[in-house]
Design an enzyme around this catalytic site. Structure first.
Site, mmCIF file in Angstrom:
data_model
loop_
_atom_site.group_PDB
_atom_site.id
_atom_site.type_symbol
_atom_site.label_atom_id
_atom_site.label_comp_id
_atom_site.label_asym_id
_atom_site.label_seq_id
_atom_site.Cartn_x
_atom_site.Cartn_y
_atom_site.Cartn_z
ATOM 1 N N SER A 115 -34.942 -55.912 -46.156
ATOM 2 C CA SER A 115 -35.370 -55.942 -44.755
ATOM 3 C C SER A 115 -34.304 -55.343 -43.851
ATOM 4 O O SER A 115 -33.103 -55.458 -44.127
ATOM 5 C CB SER A 115 -35.608 -57.400 -44.348
ATOM 6 O OG SER A 115 -35.754 -57.492 -42.948
ATOM 7 N N TYR A 141 -33.053 -66.154 -43.531
ATOM 8 C CA TYR A 141 -33.996 -65.209 -44.157
ATOM 9 C C TYR A 141 -33.286 -63.885 -44.463
ATOM 10 O O TYR A 141 -33.299 -63.394 -45.594
ATOM 11 C CB TYR A 141 -35.201 -64.974 -43.227
ATOM 12 C CG TYR A 141 -35.940 -63.703 -43.529
ATOM 13 C CD1 TYR A 141 -36.780 -63.622 -44.637
ATOM 14 C CD2 TYR A 141 -35.793 -62.563 -42.723
ATOM 15 C CE1 TYR A 141 -37.434 -62.428 -44.938
ATOM 16 C CE2 TYR A 141 -36.439 -61.389 -43.015
ATOM 17 C CZ TYR A 141 -37.259 -61.321 -44.125
ATOM 18 O OH TYR A 141 -37.899 -60.145 -44.415
ATOM 19 N N LYS A 199 -31.938 -61.882 -48.179
ATOM 20 C CA LYS A 199 -32.198 -60.481 -48.541
ATOM 21 C C LYS A 199 -30.880 -59.775 -48.858
ATOM 22 O O LYS A 199 -30.782 -59.017 -49.822
ATOM 23 C CB LYS A 199 -32.916 -59.750 -47.400
ATOM 24 C CG LYS A 199 -34.318 -60.283 -47.109
ATOM 25 C CD LYS A 199 -35.252 -60.026 -48.274
ATOM 26 C CE LYS A 199 -36.669 -60.488 -48.003
ATOM 27 N NZ LYS A 199 -37.538 -60.370 -49.187
HETATM 28 C C1 UD1 Z 1 -38.437 -60.009 -37.794
HETATM 29 C C2 UD1 Z 1 -37.336 -59.938 -38.784
HETATM 30 C C3 UD1 Z 1 -37.668 -58.925 -39.839
HETATM 31 C C4 UD1 Z 1 -38.972 -59.241 -40.487
HETATM 32 C C5 UD1 Z 1 -40.049 -59.317 -39.429
HETATM 33 C C6 UD1 Z 1 -41.309 -59.769 -40.097
HETATM 34 C C7 UD1 Z 1 -35.019 -60.284 -38.053
HETATM 35 C C8 UD1 Z 1 -33.892 -59.770 -37.216
HETATM 36 N N1 UD1 Z 1 -36.119 -59.540 -38.078
HETATM 37 O O1 UD1 Z 1 -38.424 -58.743 -37.103
HETATM 38 O O2 UD1 Z 1 -36.686 -58.913 -40.817
HETATM 39 O O3 UD1 Z 1 -39.293 -58.246 -41.418
HETATM 40 O O4 UD1 Z 1 -39.661 -60.247 -38.431
HETATM 41 O O5 UD1 Z 1 -42.330 -59.915 -39.207
HETATM 42 O O6 UD1 Z 1 -34.893 -61.305 -38.652
HETATM 43 N N2 UD1 Z 1 -41.679 -60.187 -29.441
HETATM 44 C C9 UD1 Z 1 -42.180 -60.598 -28.224
HETATM 45 N N3 UD1 Z 1 -43.169 -61.547 -28.215
HETATM 46 C C10 UD1 Z 1 -43.682 -62.086 -29.366
HETATM 47 C C11 UD1 Z 1 -43.165 -61.655 -30.608
HETATM 48 C C12 UD1 Z 1 -42.154 -60.710 -30.607
HETATM 49 O O7 UD1 Z 1 -41.749 -60.130 -27.166
HETATM 50 O O8 UD1 Z 1 -44.565 -62.938 -29.287
HETATM 51 C C13 UD1 Z 1 -40.668 -59.124 -29.464
HETATM 52 C C14 UD1 Z 1 -39.358 -59.509 -30.116
HETATM 53 O O9 UD1 Z 1 -38.480 -60.074 -29.204
HETATM 54 C C15 UD1 Z 1 -38.891 -58.147 -30.654
HETATM 55 C C16 UD1 Z 1 -40.201 -57.426 -31.004
HETATM 56 O O10 UD1 Z 1 -41.196 -58.064 -30.232
HETATM 57 O O11 UD1 Z 1 -38.247 -57.422 -29.636
HETATM 58 C C17 UD1 Z 1 -40.568 -57.504 -32.465
HETATM 59 O O12 UD1 Z 1 -40.511 -58.856 -32.905
HETATM 60 P P1 UD1 Z 1 -41.109 -59.315 -34.316
HETATM 61 O O13 UD1 Z 1 -42.453 -58.708 -34.516
HETATM 62 O O14 UD1 Z 1 -40.992 -60.802 -34.399
HETATM 63 O O15 UD1 Z 1 -40.157 -58.620 -35.387
HETATM 64 P P2 UD1 Z 1 -38.567 -58.636 -35.545
HETATM 65 O O16 UD1 Z 1 -37.960 -59.813 -34.895
HETATM 66 O O17 UD1 Z 1 -38.070 -57.293 -35.173
#
Ligand code: UD1
Length: 337
Positions: A125, A150, A154
């Protein structure tokens, strides 16, 4: 014809990879403990490809379960998707993450040696990059300063696999660092099924779009990015699945260990995703600005050039494709009950 064991092959990434492998003429066997997936996925894979992969409901950490499978087939390679993947859960229950993610890998490595299988593709990841350097991340960027257990599992497994390959000249290991998988198969028959409240952005957007949730929380609008919201490298699940097929071809012809990013190389903000989803699908996504989520980095996207150089692979689909395909999967699920 090469025979491949997909551990965790009923999950989001595993099922899409099964479809691409079958399409390329590989013989696929799926082992999955169904802890975060459903056996009906096997029917869907059969519907898409016309070929039904052999399926075992089995736990990769259970030596007995896995011995039965290795004893029944001569695998050319194992693709190991079988990990727990919720960042939140890994913080509240780290022991189960270390136990599951590391145990499954060790059991598979032992059985591969015992049964003469020398190739493994592993689901790593972008979480391993943590906050230690700036995007774009190339595979040589500092890693291991992970924000959560998590990501640490990895990173630890990457080290285990690298050591195992250094000790065994026949072993071939490719560790794929995924960026942010999104979208669904274009048939709408397979996609991601989040258990409980979704953590990741696209799954949440889908539930807001379909009226299951009122508004999309946007975690922070004061990051040092063009619109203040977090930037990520979203990659279409079918591109990601195809990346595994090319990695497998590479592993068939080489020994040793390689770490390879699978991303597009382009970053989009949370608001880009919301706006694109609205435009492509003609639906409204109301959103509210919320607090930053602990552990989030401002910007994460890949340098995807190593995958291009080693495998001849690059992502082809766009954010529009991801939004459209994710929505048609969601709609179809609703219709099918
Ligand atoms: C996280 C994990 C990644 C994993 C992935 C699986 C980390 C650093 N990253 O990625 O390893 O493969 O999840 O799904 O551990 N966001 C919002 N609102 C929401 C959800 C997310 O604003 O309701 C934003 C987050 O702040 C981020 C972006 O959207 O900026 C993506 O978030 P998300 O989809 O959860 O993925 P990651 O955190 O990048």
């Amino acid at each position: 014809m090469s025979m491949v064991l997909l551990v965790g092959g009923a999950g989001f990434i595993g099922s899409h990879t099964a479809v691409e492998l079958i399409g390329q003429g590989y013989e696929v066997v799926v082992a999955d403990n169904l802890s975060n997936s459903d056996a009906s996925v096997i029917d869907r894979i059969a519907e898409i490809t016309g070929v039904r992969p052999e399926f075992y409901c089995a736990d990769a950490a259970d030596r007995g379960d896995m011995e039965e499978i290795f004893g029944a087939h001569a695998f050319d390679a194992v693709i190991h998707f079988g990990g727990k993947k919720s960042v939140n859960e890994s913080v509240s229950d780290p022991i189960s993450y270390y136990r599951n993610n590391i145990d499954t890998t060790l059991t598979l490595l032992e059985l591969m040696k015992e049964y003469g299988c020398s190739r493994m593709i592993f689901s790593s990841s972008a979480a391993v990059y943590g906050d230690a350097s700036d995007a774009p991340y190339s595979e040589t960027a500092p890693a291991g300063e992970c924000a959560n257990p998590y990501g640490r599992t990895k990173y630890m497994i990457e080290q285990i696999l690298t050591d195992a390959a250094a000790a065994d000249p026949e072993l071939s290991v490719v560790m794929l660092r995924y960026f942010n998988p999104a979208g669904a198969h274009e048939s709408g028959l397979i996609g991601e099924r989040p258990a409980g409240e979704p953590n990741n952005l696209m799954s949440y957007v889908l539930q807001v779009a379909s009226g299951e949730r009122e508004a999309q929380p946007v975690f922070g609008d004061d990051y040092p990015t063009p619109d203040g919201t977090g930037v990520r490298d979203y990659i279409h699940i079918t591109d990601l699945a195809k990346g595994h097929v090319t990695a497998l071809r590479y592993a068939m012809e080489h020994t040793g260990a390689e770490i390879v990013n699978l991303g597009t190389g382009t970053g989009y903000s949370v608001l880009d995703v919301i706006k694109t989803f609205e435009r492509v699908n003609g639906v409204k996504i109301p959103y509210v600005i919320a607090e930053r989520r602990p552990g989030d980095v401002a910007v994460s996207y890949s340098d995807p050039s190593k995958a291009q150089r080693l495998f001849g692979w690059r992502a082809e689909k766009t954010l529009d494709d991801m939004c459209r395909d994710a929505w048609s999967w969601q709609q179809k699920q609703k219709k099918d009950g």
